[in-house]
Design a protein around this motif. Structure first.
Motif, short mmCIF file in Angstrom:
data_model
loop_
_atom_site.label_atom_id
_atom_site.label_comp_id
_atom_site.label_asym_id
_atom_site.label_seq_id
_atom_site.Cartn_x
_atom_site.Cartn_y
_atom_site.Cartn_z
N ASP A 36 32.78 6.61 21.89
CA ASP A 36 33.05 7.92 21.03
C ASP A 36 31.78 8.34 19.71
O ASP A 36 32.13 9.09 19.38
CB ASP A 36 33.97 7.85 19.92
CG ASP A 36 33.71 6.86 19.02
OD1 ASP A 36 32.98 6.10 19.25
OD2 ASP A 36 34.92 6.79 17.97
N LYS A 37 29.94 7.77 21.13
CA LYS A 37 29.60 8.07 20.06
C LYS A 37 28.00 8.49 20.97
O LYS A 37 28.64 8.15 22.27
CB LYS A 37 28.66 6.68 19.55
CG LYS A 37 29.56 5.85 18.46
CD LYS A 37 28.85 5.23 18.33
CE LYS A 37 29.76 4.19 17.09
NZ LYS A 37 29.04 3.15 15.90
N THR A 38 28.05 9.71 20.28
CA THR A 38 26.15 9.99 21.20
C THR A 38 25.38 9.77 20.58
O THR A 38 24.78 9.54 19.58
CB THR A 38 26.95 12.04 20.84
OG1 THR A 38 27.74 12.20 21.23
CG2 THR A 38 25.24 12.57 21.38
N MET A 58 34.75 13.18 29.86
CA MET A 58 33.99 13.72 28.73
C MET A 58 32.95 14.26 29.23
O MET A 58 33.55 15.14 30.60
CB MET A 58 32.92 12.33 29.44
CG MET A 58 33.66 10.41 28.51
SD MET A 58 31.93 9.77 28.68
CE MET A 58 32.34 8.29 27.16
N TYR A 59 32.15 15.13 28.08
CA TYR A 59 31.01 16.36 28.50
C TYR A 59 30.07 16.20 29.60
O TYR A 59 28.80 15.32 28.97
CB TYR A 59 31.20 17.16 27.71
CG TYR A 59 32.41 17.38 26.55
CD1 TYR A 59 33.77 18.53 27.42
CD2 TYR A 59 33.23 16.60 25.90
CE1 TYR A 59 34.51 18.47 27.22
CE2 TYR A 59 34.72 17.19 25.33
CZ TYR A 59 35.22 17.73 26.57
OH TYR A 59 36.45 18.69 25.55
N SER A 67 28.34 12.75 26.78
CA SER A 67 28.56 12.57 25.55
C SER A 67 31.00 12.95 25.70
O SER A 67 30.95 13.55 26.34
CB SER A 67 28.40 13.54 24.48
OG SER A 67 29.58 13.40 22.84
N ALA A 68 31.40 11.94 24.83
CA ALA A 68 32.64 12.11 24.92
C ALA A 68 33.03 13.07 23.42
O ALA A 68 34.47 13.17 23.67
CB ALA A 68 33.32 10.05 24.14
N GLU A 69 31.84 13.77 23.17
CA GLU A 69 32.19 14.57 21.96
C GLU A 69 31.64 15.82 22.17
O GLU A 69 30.61 15.76 23.09
CB GLU A 69 31.99 14.30 20.59
CG GLU A 69 30.38 13.55 20.66
CD GLU A 69 29.93 12.80 19.21
OE1 GLU A 69 29.25 13.23 18.58
OE2 GLU A 69 30.96 12.47 18.32
N VAL A 70 32.66 17.41 22.35
CA VAL A 70 32.00 18.04 22.05
C VAL A 70 30.73 18.70 21.00
O VAL A 70 31.05 18.05 19.65
CB VAL A 70 32.38 18.89 21.55
CG1 VAL A 70 32.02 20.98 21.42
CG2 VAL A 70 34.02 19.50 22.34
N ILE A 71 29.47 19.16 21.42
CA ILE A 71 27.97 18.93 20.47
C ILE A 71 27.66 20.25 20.46
O ILE A 71 27.63 21.34 21.59
CB ILE A 71 27.32 18.34 20.72
CG1 ILE A 71 27.76 16.65 20.98
CG2 ILE A 71 25.60 18.86 20.03
CD1 ILE A 71 26.01 16.17 21.89
N GLU A 177 39.99 21.36 25.05
CA GLU A 177 38.60 21.50 23.91
C GLU A 177 38.57 22.14 23.87
O GLU A 177 38.31 22.56 23.17
CB GLU A 177 38.87 20.12 23.95
CG GLU A 177 38.41 19.35 22.83
CD GLU A 177 38.88 19.33 21.60
OE1 GLU A 177 38.03 19.29 20.56
OE2 GLU A 177 40.19 18.90 21.32
#
Length: 228
Positions: A36-38, A58-59, A67-71, A177
């Motif tokens: 869950d980290k970029t 993931m994105y 990444s697993a998160e949206v940046i 998302e």
């Protein structure tokens, strides 16, 4: 606690439940653990820069990072749809889709057991030789949305679509998302794979990976993919 001490403690817990080390390892081997980290990465290379673990949902960004998160400051190009056992190679599902025919029923490139990338090349070559249209493959070959470069995307094979649609839930959640069009669960998506009679090509349904062959000149949904 050192790593070896942690492993010994885990083995003791497994033994307490009457499990062998092999049984515990087999269980955890089936679980995908997504970061869950970029990571901070250099983007000068043409190769994708990956976190330690890559999972469906993931994105994938236009600078070839995942990444697993949206940046917010980065351009999302697609969503990871499938990853191999090494977690180093996989398929990215594009964010856009359309509805198109495969081609004229008389176009016969022979795309039976090949990859989507190879199929797309064969379809385009056959279309040029025979002076025919191959709308779905042409759209994917020219796909240049969301930071994807022309020539990167291709029309996936039926087997590649099945692999991607096995991760339907993770893909839908990721698309929701970022407020991008989700897959149509019970509709059919074109693959680049022909049926052996040449007049038909295979389509695949996201909800269960079911497939059947249908006329090449009918309109069906098209969602391009690209590889990392």
């Amino acid at each position: 606690m050192e790593k070896n001490e942690k492993l010994k403690a885990l083995a003791a817990v497994a033994e307490g439940f009457g499990l062998t080390a092999e049984e515990a390892a087999a269980y955890f081997g089936k679980i995908s653990v997504c970061s869950d980290k970029t990571e901070e990465v250099s983007v000068q290379s043409e190769e994708a820069v990956l976190p330690d673990v890559v999972c469906p949902g993931m994105y994938y960004y236009s600078d070839r990072t995942i990444s697993a998160e949206v940046i917010p400051e980065k351009q999302i190009s697609g969503v990871v749809g499938w990853v191999d056992e090494s977690s180093k190679h996989g398929l990215i599902l594009g964010l856009r889709e359309t509805e198109l025919p495969w081609s004229s029923v008389y176009l016969k490139p022979g795309t039976f057991k090949k990859s989507g990338k190879e199929n797309t090349r064969l379809i385009l070559e056959a279309a040029r030789r025979q002076n025919k249209k191959a709308a779905a493959a042409e759209w994917c070959a020219a796909y240049a949305f969301d930071g994807v470069r022309v020539g990167e995307a291709f029309l996936p094979s039926k087997d590649e679509l099945v692999k991607i649609f096995r991760n339907f839930g993770a893909i839908q959640k990721a698309l929701e998302e970022i407020k991008q069009p989700q897959l149509e669960e019970y509709d059919w998506y074109r693959s680049s794979s022909e049926d052996y009679n040449y007049y038909n090509a295979w389509v695949v349904r996201p909800s269960d990976g079911d497939m059947y062959y249908t006329n090449k000149d009918y309109d069906y949904r098209v969602r391009c993919v690209f590889a990392f």
